[in-house]
Design a protein around this motif. Sequence first.
Motif, PDB file in Angstrom:
ATOM      1  N   SER A 129      -1.592  25.411 -17.341  1.00 10.10           N
ATOM      2  CA  SER A 129      -2.836  26.085 -17.641  1.00 10.10           C
ATOM      3  C   SER A 129      -2.601  26.570 -19.220  1.00 10.10           C
ATOM      4  O   SER A 129      -3.892  26.773 -19.937  1.00 10.10           O
ATOM      5  N   ALA A 130      -1.451  26.674 -19.842  1.00 11.07           N
ATOM      6  CA  ALA A 130      -1.300  26.949 -21.359  1.00 11.07           C
ATOM      7  C   ALA A 130      -1.110  25.493 -22.092  1.00 11.07           C
ATOM      8  O   ALA A 130      -1.057  25.611 -23.330  1.00 11.07           O
ATOM      9  N   VAL A 131      -1.226  24.446 -21.564  1.00 11.09           N
ATOM     10  CA  VAL A 131      -1.458  23.008 -22.270  1.00 11.09           C
ATOM     11  C   VAL A 131      -2.607  22.894 -22.954  1.00 11.09           C
ATOM     12  O   VAL A 131      -3.725  22.916 -22.478  1.00 11.09           O
ATOM     13  N   THR A 132      -2.586  22.936 -24.313  1.00 14.71           N
ATOM     14  CA  THR A 132      -3.833  22.606 -25.214  1.00 14.71           C
ATOM     15  C   THR A 132      -3.804  21.308 -25.813  1.00 14.71           C
ATOM     16  O   THR A 132      -5.133  21.001 -26.343  1.00 14.71           O
ATOM     17  N   ASN A 133      -2.776  20.841 -25.779  1.00 24.07           N
ATOM     18  CA  ASN A 133      -2.739  19.367 -26.838  1.00 24.07           C
ATOM     19  C   ASN A 133      -2.592  17.978 -26.033  1.00 24.07           C
ATOM     20  O   ASN A 133      -2.334  17.165 -26.445  1.00 24.07           O
TER      21      ASN A 133
END
Length: 391
Positions: free
Chosen positions: A71-75
């Motif tokens: 859920s915290a992966v943005t890249n």
Amino acid sequence: MKALTWQGRRNVSVETVPDPEILEPTDAIVRITSTAICGSDLHLYEIFGPFIDSGDVLGHEPMGVVVEVGSAVTNLAVGDRIVVPFNISCGHCFMCRRGLQSQCETTQVTEYGSGASLFGYTKLYGQVPGGQAEYLRVPLADYNHIRVGNDLPDDRYLFLSDILPTAWQGVEYADVPEGGTLAVMGLGPVGQFVARVGVHRGYRVLAVDPVAERRALAERHGADVFDLTDSVVDELRDLTDGRGADAVVDAVGMEAHGNPAVSTVHKALGLLPDALAQKVMETGGLDRLAALHSSIDIVRRGGTVSLSGVYAGEADMMPMKTMFDKQLSLRMGQCNVKRWIDDLLPLVEDPADPLGVMDLTTHRAPLSDAPGLYETFQKKEDGCIKVVLQP
């Protein structure tokens, strides 16, 4: 899933193990499309048993396609094609900001006083499940990836995971003067790329290895090659006006030929209980230093010896008088993979393939063949220089 697991000294097997899962919101799961056997995997196969548990998943040279993100992966997004660097780093700590990703302070294994965690590489480096498997969990995934395009084959990119940046760093650390001479000790996969990087940069490359097939491959890419004989140090000095090479890259490390007594010690360690063997290796371990000592002999006064081969001894004897008298520089360390990717990505995508990434793999096989190929690679049989597995 299927994965290559360590079972004991010279004993690896493909087993069914649990699929990796997202454990932290910063994780990603990658379906592996290609993964390689590294020369340093042979250290696990041969020496490092006291720091491995039966069933540990090996491998640290993978690439593939993202199938799940935390859920915290943005890249990263599902469907991205990536190479996974072998060292696990955060990208923002004191060390990472200085291009020392192999010393990442977020993933350092402080229990053993080691640097950054590595995939598939013993308790000393975090005991993180490796990439010789159908799937891989990638921690800190926003930083621990190299995104690549979809048009070129895996072999164009796979070696960015370890051996190509390791070779590039080895040559960087060697600090060869413009138009100078670079000697390379050992022509395994890293040594092959060291020689090619040297040729690409315009250096005269003198490369030494006892295996004829490895010499032939390096010669095909522009190196002058030499057998590992008792007279090779004198031969190389004669070719450099009696001075020696401006710099030497030792791409062999502790798997060097020579010193059967140390080899016997390595075998004896395998017979000790793990706790005792660990203590011996942490405080009194010895390496076979033939390649390093030859490198010190071959380099000219005021030159540089760069170590790309892995060493692990804590009680090694070094010729300090010679090193001091010759005013040598010595550089070494695990590769800081991400530091070099901006330099290397254009070269591996260049249609001319200037570093020959498409001319290194000698054995390509399904993951199920991995156990036999570990043995083939370790024994240097069947012209084996680089193994790529395709789960």
